[in-house]
Design an enzyme around this catalytic site. Structure first.
Site, PDB file in Angstrom:
ATOM      1  N   LYS A   1      32.257 -12.990  23.727  1.00 53.91           N
ATOM      2  CA  LYS A   1      31.681 -12.068  24.733  1.00 53.91           C
ATOM      3  C   LYS A   1      30.324 -12.585  25.209  1.00 53.91           C
ATOM      4  CE  LYS A   1      34.439  -8.428  22.758  1.00 53.91           C
ATOM      5  NZ  LYS A   1      34.672  -7.006  22.557  1.00 53.91           N
TER       6      LYS A   1
ATOM      7  N   GLY B   1      35.626  -3.039  19.187  1.00 56.73           N
ATOM      8  CA  GLY B   1      34.213  -2.907  18.845  1.00 56.73           C
ATOM      9  C   GLY B   1      33.862  -1.578  18.178  1.00 56.73           C
TER      10      GLY B   1
ATOM     11  N   GLU C   1      45.496  -4.895  22.928  1.00 54.13           N
ATOM     12  CA  GLU C   1      44.185  -4.495  22.418  1.00 54.13           C
ATOM     13  C   GLU C   1      43.940  -3.031  22.770  1.00 54.13           C
ATOM     14  OE1 GLU C   1      41.214  -7.822  21.792  1.00 54.13           O
ATOM     15  OE2 GLU C   1      41.205  -7.473  23.939  1.00 54.13           O
TER      16      GLU C   1
ATOM     17  N   ASN D   1      36.638 -14.300  20.678  1.00 54.82           N
ATOM     18  CA  ASN D   1      36.027 -13.875  21.943  1.00 54.82           C
ATOM     19  C   ASN D   1      34.567 -13.543  21.657  1.00 54.82           C
ATOM     20  OD1 ASN D   1      35.278 -12.721  24.341  1.00 54.82           O
ATOM     21  ND2 ASN D   1      36.614 -10.913  24.167  1.00 54.82           N
TER      22      ASN D   1
ATOM     23  N   GLU E   1      37.146  -4.745  28.844  1.00 52.73           N
ATOM     24  CA  GLU E   1      35.747  -4.663  29.315  1.00 52.73           C
ATOM     25  C   GLU E   1      35.653  -5.112  30.771  1.00 52.73           C
ATOM     26  OE1 GLU E   1      34.054  -6.886  26.059  1.00 52.73           O
ATOM     27  OE2 GLU E   1      34.522  -5.213  24.715  1.00 52.73           O
TER      28      GLU E   1
ATOM     29  N   SER F   1      38.876  -4.699  16.522  1.00 57.39           N
ATOM     30  CA  SER F   1      38.266  -4.589  15.193  1.00 57.39           C
ATOM     31  C   SER F   1      39.021  -5.356  14.108  1.00 57.39           C
ATOM     32  CB  SER F   1      38.082  -3.115  14.801  1.00 57.39           C
ATOM     33  OG  SER F   1      37.164  -2.490  15.684  1.00 57.39           O
TER      34      SER F   1
ATOM     35  N   HIS G   1      40.812  -8.350  30.194  1.00 64.39           N
ATOM     36  CA  HIS G   1      40.203  -7.712  29.018  1.00 64.39           C
ATOM     37  C   HIS G   1      39.724  -6.322  29.420  1.00 64.39           C
ATOM     38  CE1 HIS G   1      37.430  -6.820  25.785  1.00 64.39           C
ATOM     39  NE2 HIS G   1      38.047  -7.746  25.074  1.00 64.39           N
TER      40      HIS G   1
HETATM   41  P1  PGA Z   1      36.428  -6.588  18.467  1.00 64.80           P
HETATM   42  O1  PGA Z   1      36.739  -7.109  19.958  1.00 64.80           O
HETATM   43  O2  PGA Z   1      37.146  -7.503  17.532  1.00 64.80           O
HETATM   44  O3  PGA Z   1      34.929  -6.661  18.342  1.00 64.80           O
HETATM   45  O4  PGA Z   1      36.949  -5.193  18.395  1.00 64.80           O
HETATM   46  C1  PGA Z   1      38.002  -7.580  20.311  1.00 64.80           C
HETATM   47  C2  PGA Z   1      38.043  -7.937  21.765  1.00 64.80           C
HETATM   48  O5  PGA Z   1      37.320  -7.311  22.549  1.00 64.80           O
HETATM   49  O6  PGA Z   1      38.761  -8.851  22.185  1.00 64.80           O
END
Ligand code: PGA
Length: 277
Positions: free
Chosen positions: A26, A196, A190, A24, A119, A235, A117
């Site tokens: 983003k 993140g 998640e 992903n 976000e 992460s 997601h």
């Molecule tokens: P990350 O993001 O691996 O940077 O924690 C995962 C995600 O948002 O799908």
């Protein structure tokens, strides 16, 4: 029946689920940096690594770069990499300024789409009911939807993890027969506090939530539960990918930050077990 037999039986179900790694990206990169990154990932994965040959590897770039990456993939006819989108709207067409439809994603060669997601839920106030609509229109358009679920730190601290996840699952799969969409769709656990942040759920913690999700699916559709792929995200990096993937109910990984580094992402892909499917 011996415990050993039981364990082998359960393991063979894991082996029958095709492992999946999703990058992903983003809202990062430029046309140039992302095509370089894509090129490096595709070249390394195509050149080596037999263990990834049985896994589904999916890259989700920003919408605006889907088309050029799709053309690039078509030129590499032997590449097993698939394209995915990070989001979509639930209608096929119409007066929805700024939105992207499932049919447009299909048109650009997308196979997968991430939905719900955290976000999107947090910054764009996407509700469970909107996410449910998106899920069904993705499925109807023959995209493979990936439903992201997970709890915030506060919800976790209050002991609400299972309830939050159950509510998120119910919103999409409560209606009669909607659970059948898990014949193709995936679920990604998640934990919001791990995204993140550099904090990862331990393999045991993640496994217990994945087992809970599989059990929830089993209550609704016993025959589907062992075939539903449940990914972990939050992460993920090369250093923790293997221990996460060694868990019985973790069928793949959804990778954010670490997928912006070709070498790191290819290393993550290399820990995917071979599937018998
Ligand atoms: P990350 O993001 O691996 O940077 O924690 C995962 C995600 O948002 O799908």
């Amino acid at each position: 029946m011996s415990n050993l037999f039981l364990a082998q039986g359960v393991n063979s179900f894991k082996n029958s689920r095709v492992p999946c790694v999703i990058a992903n990206w983003k809202m990062n990169g430029t046309k140039q940096t992302l095509s370089n990154l894509f090129n490096s990932i595709v070249s390394s994965l195509t050149a080596n690594n037999s263990s990834t040959s049985s896994a589904d590897i999916v890259i989700c770039p920003p919408f605006v770069y889907l088309d050029s990456l799709s053309v690039f993939l078509k030129e590499r006819a032997n590449s097993k990499i698939k394209l995915g989108a990070q989001n979509m709207y639930c209608a096929n067409e119409g007066a929805f300024t700024g939105e992207i439809s499932p049919l447009m994603l299909k048109d650009l060669g997308c196979t997968y789409v991430l939905l719900g997601h955290s976000e999107r839920r947090l910054h764009f106030k996407e509700s469970d009911s909107l996410i449910a609509k998106k899920w069904h229109s993705a499925y109807n358009a023959s995209l493979i939807p990936v439903l992201c679920v997970g709890e915030t730190r506060e919800q976790r601290d209050q002991g609400l993890t299972m309830k939050v996840i159950e509510d998120q699952l119910k919103a999409v799969f409560e209606a009669p027969s909607s659970i059948d969409t898990l014949k193709t769709g995936l679920i990604a656990y998640e934990p919001v506090w791990a995204i993140g942040t550099g904090l990862t759920a331990t393999p045991d913690e993640a496994e217990s939530i994945h087992a809970f999700i599989r059990d929830w699916v089993k209550q609704k559709a016993p025959s589907l539960a062992n075939h539903t792929r449940i990914l972990y995200g939050g992460s993920v990096k090369a250093a923790n990918a293997k221990s996460l993937m060694s868990q019985l109910n973790i069928d793949g990984l959804l990778v954010g930050g670490a997928s912006l580094n070709a070498q790191e992402f290819v290393e993550i892909c290399s820990v995917m077990p071979a599937s018998a499917a």
